[in-house]
Design a protein around this motif. Structure first.
Motif, short mmCIF file in Angstrom:
data_model
loop_
_atom_site.label_atom_id
_atom_site.label_comp_id
_atom_site.label_asym_id
_atom_site.label_seq_id
_atom_site.Cartn_x
_atom_site.Cartn_y
_atom_site.Cartn_z
N TYR A 36 0.83 -1.20 0.00
CA TYR A 36 0.00 0.00 0.00
C TYR A 36 0.87 1.25 0.00
O TYR A 36 1.27 1.72 1.05
CB TYR A 36 -0.90 0.01 1.25
CG TYR A 36 -1.93 -1.07 1.31
CD1 TYR A 36 -2.28 -1.81 0.18
CD2 TYR A 36 -2.59 -1.36 2.50
CE1 TYR A 36 -3.24 -2.80 0.24
CE2 TYR A 36 -3.56 -2.35 2.57
CZ TYR A 36 -3.87 -3.07 1.44
OH TYR A 36 -4.83 -4.04 1.51
N ASN A 76 1.25 3.09 -6.16
CA ASN A 76 0.25 2.23 -6.81
C ASN A 76 -1.17 2.59 -6.39
O ASN A 76 -2.08 1.76 -6.48
CB ASN A 76 0.56 0.75 -6.59
CG ASN A 76 0.57 0.38 -5.13
OD1 ASN A 76 0.11 1.16 -4.29
ND2 ASN A 76 1.07 -0.79 -4.80
N GLY A 94 -16.79 4.34 2.08
CA GLY A 94 -17.30 2.97 2.25
C GLY A 94 -16.19 1.93 2.26
O GLY A 94 -15.03 2.24 1.97
N LYS A 152 -9.20 3.48 2.02
CA LYS A 152 -8.81 4.26 3.21
C LYS A 152 -7.54 3.69 3.84
O LYS A 152 -6.58 4.42 4.10
CB LYS A 152 -9.94 4.24 4.26
CG LYS A 152 -11.26 4.79 3.74
CD LYS A 152 -12.33 4.79 4.81
CE LYS A 152 -12.74 3.39 5.29
NZ LYS A 152 -13.38 2.56 4.26
N ILE A 164 -7.45 0.94 -12.33
CA ILE A 164 -7.00 0.14 -11.18
C ILE A 164 -6.72 -1.29 -11.63
O ILE A 164 -5.70 -1.89 -11.29
CB ILE A 164 -8.06 0.16 -10.05
CG1 ILE A 164 -8.09 1.55 -9.40
CG2 ILE A 164 -7.79 -0.92 -9.01
CD1 ILE A 164 -9.23 1.77 -8.42
N ILE A 218 -13.42 -1.69 -4.24
CA ILE A 218 -12.19 -1.97 -4.98
C ILE A 218 -11.57 -3.29 -4.54
O ILE A 218 -10.92 -3.97 -5.32
CB ILE A 218 -11.20 -0.79 -4.83
CG1 ILE A 218 -11.85 0.45 -5.45
CG2 ILE A 218 -9.88 -1.08 -5.50
CD1 ILE A 218 -11.11 1.73 -5.22
N GLU A 263 -10.61 -5.98 -7.33
CA GLU A 263 -9.28 -6.59 -7.47
C GLU A 263 -9.34 -8.10 -7.29
O GLU A 263 -8.63 -8.85 -7.94
CB GLU A 263 -8.34 -6.02 -6.41
CG GLU A 263 -7.88 -4.64 -6.69
CD GLU A 263 -6.81 -4.19 -5.69
OE1 GLU A 263 -6.09 -3.27 -6.01
OE2 GLU A 263 -6.72 -4.79 -4.60
P1 ADP Z 1 -10.79 0.36 2.93
O1 ADP Z 1 -9.77 0.50 4.00
O2 ADP Z 1 -11.39 1.67 2.52
O3 ADP Z 1 -11.85 -0.66 3.25
P2 ADP Z 1 -8.58 -0.67 1.44
O4 ADP Z 1 -7.62 0.46 1.59
O5 ADP Z 1 -8.34 -1.87 2.26
O6 ADP Z 1 -10.08 -0.16 1.63
O7 ADP Z 1 -8.63 -1.04 -0.10
C1 ADP Z 1 -9.11 -2.29 -0.59
C2 ADP Z 1 -8.23 -2.78 -1.71
O8 ADP Z 1 -8.38 -1.93 -2.82
C3 ADP Z 1 -6.77 -2.77 -1.36
O9 ADP Z 1 -6.16 -3.90 -1.92
C4 ADP Z 1 -6.25 -1.51 -2.00
O10 ADP Z 1 -4.90 -1.64 -2.37
C5 ADP Z 1 -7.13 -1.38 -3.21
N1 ADP Z 1 -7.35 0.02 -3.58
C6 ADP Z 1 -8.23 0.86 -3.03
N2 ADP Z 1 -8.18 2.06 -3.63
C7 ADP Z 1 -7.23 1.97 -4.58
C8 ADP Z 1 -6.72 2.88 -5.57
N3 ADP Z 1 -7.18 4.13 -5.67
N4 ADP Z 1 -5.75 2.44 -6.38
C9 ADP Z 1 -5.29 1.18 -6.29
N5 ADP Z 1 -5.75 0.26 -5.40
C10 ADP Z 1 -6.70 0.65 -4.55
#
Ligand code: ADP
Ligand code: MG
Length: 460
Positions: free
Chosen positions: A122, A126, A159, A164, A296, A327, A331
């Motif tokens: 993270y 990326n 969400g 986040k 993405i 997302i 993914e």
């Molecule tokens: P949250 O904390 O909001 O629930 P995460 O940060 O865990 O979400 O994100 C979920 C997945 O989506 C992770 O694998 C993250 O790397 C990916 N992801 C989320 N936003 C993006 C983005 N803008 N670009 C690339 N990957 C993203």
């Protein structure tokens, strides 16, 4: 025969690794490792850690870096086994074998350690920026560049699965990369709560435990606290967090908070906290639009080192159309299809994706039948279904017929004989011939390739 790993050799291995990974990765994943033993005959090296998460990350992400370093130092390949040992076992191993700790001191050790780790995947590099998250991204980056100087506290909400946690880790990595002496602490509010409870429950050592707890949270330069909504309704935790917040804020330390809701919607939260959360920037992340979803997925595909051809692009579009609000799920659909294609050794195509991602394709998507394909193709080439099913061999009929057969093979699960049947009882070899002919032609005829692509969209 096993013997202890020589100190000098271990230092060489670590030095080698440190030139191949970032400083943060090195300090986070390798420095806390303990060298145990080496078996030269069996070509195995044993190392240990008491941290499951660290072991998992090493095994999944860094084992090849590790192996290469060992190979460089010992001049041959070794298998690396990372054992899970308790702190005491490691202590004993150190005493028994006189093995020294890794030369670099571990940070944030003892009492609480695990959640210091930031997921190396993270980072800002990326994180794809789109209309849905550009504001949150911009303020997060500003905070990473100038912690406690621009936006404090920073509150990010959105969400589930919208990035986040990714942004918070990215802030942490960035700060540590540019200023390794900063103390960065990432924690979920659940972890914060559970540690607090543990400290409070320990009757005998309660004071010492609470001191350790406070030390941990109040002596950092950057506190990244994730999913704050979990402290709603938990009074003791809220009080404790209130003091932590105030201390950090007063000492000009950066606080970054995430939540699934805007602070004003955290109704079961102490008013004082709710207002503090809104003292500075409150940034939201919305679900990504189609273009961002595609970006993405493409980025992810590249990271997975999958060659991006037209079929893969089509699959990416298809997934991006289907998964809109999360997302993580977006993914995961892609990674699943990539790993299935490796396991089954099959190319990634729309057909393959439809077959294997049946959870994201609703049943209506499966209603593609030879009949609907024939109808669509006939419409496009302006012929009658009866002509398509007939034995007529004129090109104006045979060509659309072959295209329809090709599409039946691509888009349905029907067998060759079954497809043949629905084209006026033709032999399965005829279908196969048509399929191969069209497949080959697509490769050299871009007009046809476009037509087929359009037909697929129409049919779907
Ligand atoms: P949250 O904390 O909001 O629930 P995460 O940060 O865990 O979400 O994100 C979920 C997945 O989506 C992770 O694998 C993250 O790397 C990916 N992801 C989320 N936003 C993006 C983005 N803008 N670009 C690339 N990957 C993203
Ligand atoms: Mg999260």
């Amino acid at each position: 025969m096993k013997k202890k790993i020589e100190e000098k050799k271990w230092a060489d291995i670590l030095a080698e690794i440190s030139t191949n990974v970032t400083e943060v990765s090195y300090r986070t994943w390798f420095a806390p490792l303990f060298p145990l033993e080496i078996d030269e005959d069996a070509a195995v090296i044993y190392v240990a850690s008491s941290n499951d998460f660290l072991i998992e990350v090493l095994k999944n992400r860094y084992i090849s870096v590790f192996e290469r370093a060992v190979e460089t130092v010992y001049g041959k390949k070794y298998k690396i086994i990372i054992k899970n040992k308790t702190e005491e076992e490691i202590e004993r191993a150190i005493k028994g074998n006189e093995i020294k700790e890794a030369p670099i001191k571990k940070e944030h050790e003892e009492e609480f350690r695990e959640e210091y780790f930031l997921n190396p995947r993270y980072n800002f590099d990326n994180f794809i920026v789109g209309n849905n998250n550009n504001y949150a991204h911009a303020v997060a980056l500003a905070v990473a560049e100038s912690p406690a100087e621009v936006y404090n506290p920073l509150f990010i909400h959105g969400g589930s699965g919208l990035g986040k946690t990714h942004l918070m880790h990215a802030i942490g990595h960035y700060i540590l990369e540019h200023n390794p002496s900063k103390k960065v602490l990432y924690v979920s509010s659940e972890m914060f709560t559970s540690e607090l409870i543990k400290a409070l429950q320990d009757g005998k050592n309660k004071n010492a435990k609470m001191r350790a707890f406070n030390n941990k949270y109040r002596n950092v330069d950057v506190l990244l606290i994730d999913d704050i909504q979990f402290i709603e309704g938990k009074d003791a935790t809220q009080t404790e967090f209130f003091h932590t917040f105030n201390t950090l804020y007063d000492f000009k330390k950066q606080i970054v908070i995430s939540s699934d809701r805007h602070p004003s919607k955290l109704t079961d939260l102490d008013e004082r906290l709710r207002s503090r959360f809104q003292w500075n920037i409150v940034a939201d992340i919305q679900p990504p639009d189609f273009e961002t979803r595609v970006a993405i997925l493409r980025n992810k595909t590249e990271q997975e080192k999958v060659e991006i051809d037209d079929d893969v692009l089509e699959v990416i579009d298809l997934i991006a159309e289907k998964v809109k609000f999360n997302i993580r799920e977006l993914e995961s659909a892609l990674t699943r299809i990539i790993s299935y294609s490796k396991i089954f050794n099959e190319k990634i195509t729309v057909k393959f994706a439809r077959k294997n991602l049946n959870d994201i394709f609703s049943t209506s998507d499966f209603n593609i039948t030879c009949e609907s394909i024939k109808k669509e193709v006939c419409k496009k080439y302006n012929i009658k279904i009866s002509d398509m099913e007939s034995a007529k061999r004129k090109r104006e009929f045979s060509y659309p017929r072959q295209i329809a057969m090709y599409l039946c093979r691509e888009l349905t699960d029907s067998s060759l004989p079954k497809i043949g049947e629905s084209f006026g009882g033709r032999d399965h070899t005829t279908v196969l011939h048509a399929y191969e002919k069209i497949s080959n032609e697509i490769k050299v005829n871009s007009v046809l390739a476009d037509e087929i692509k359009q037909l697929k969209t129409d049919i779907q």
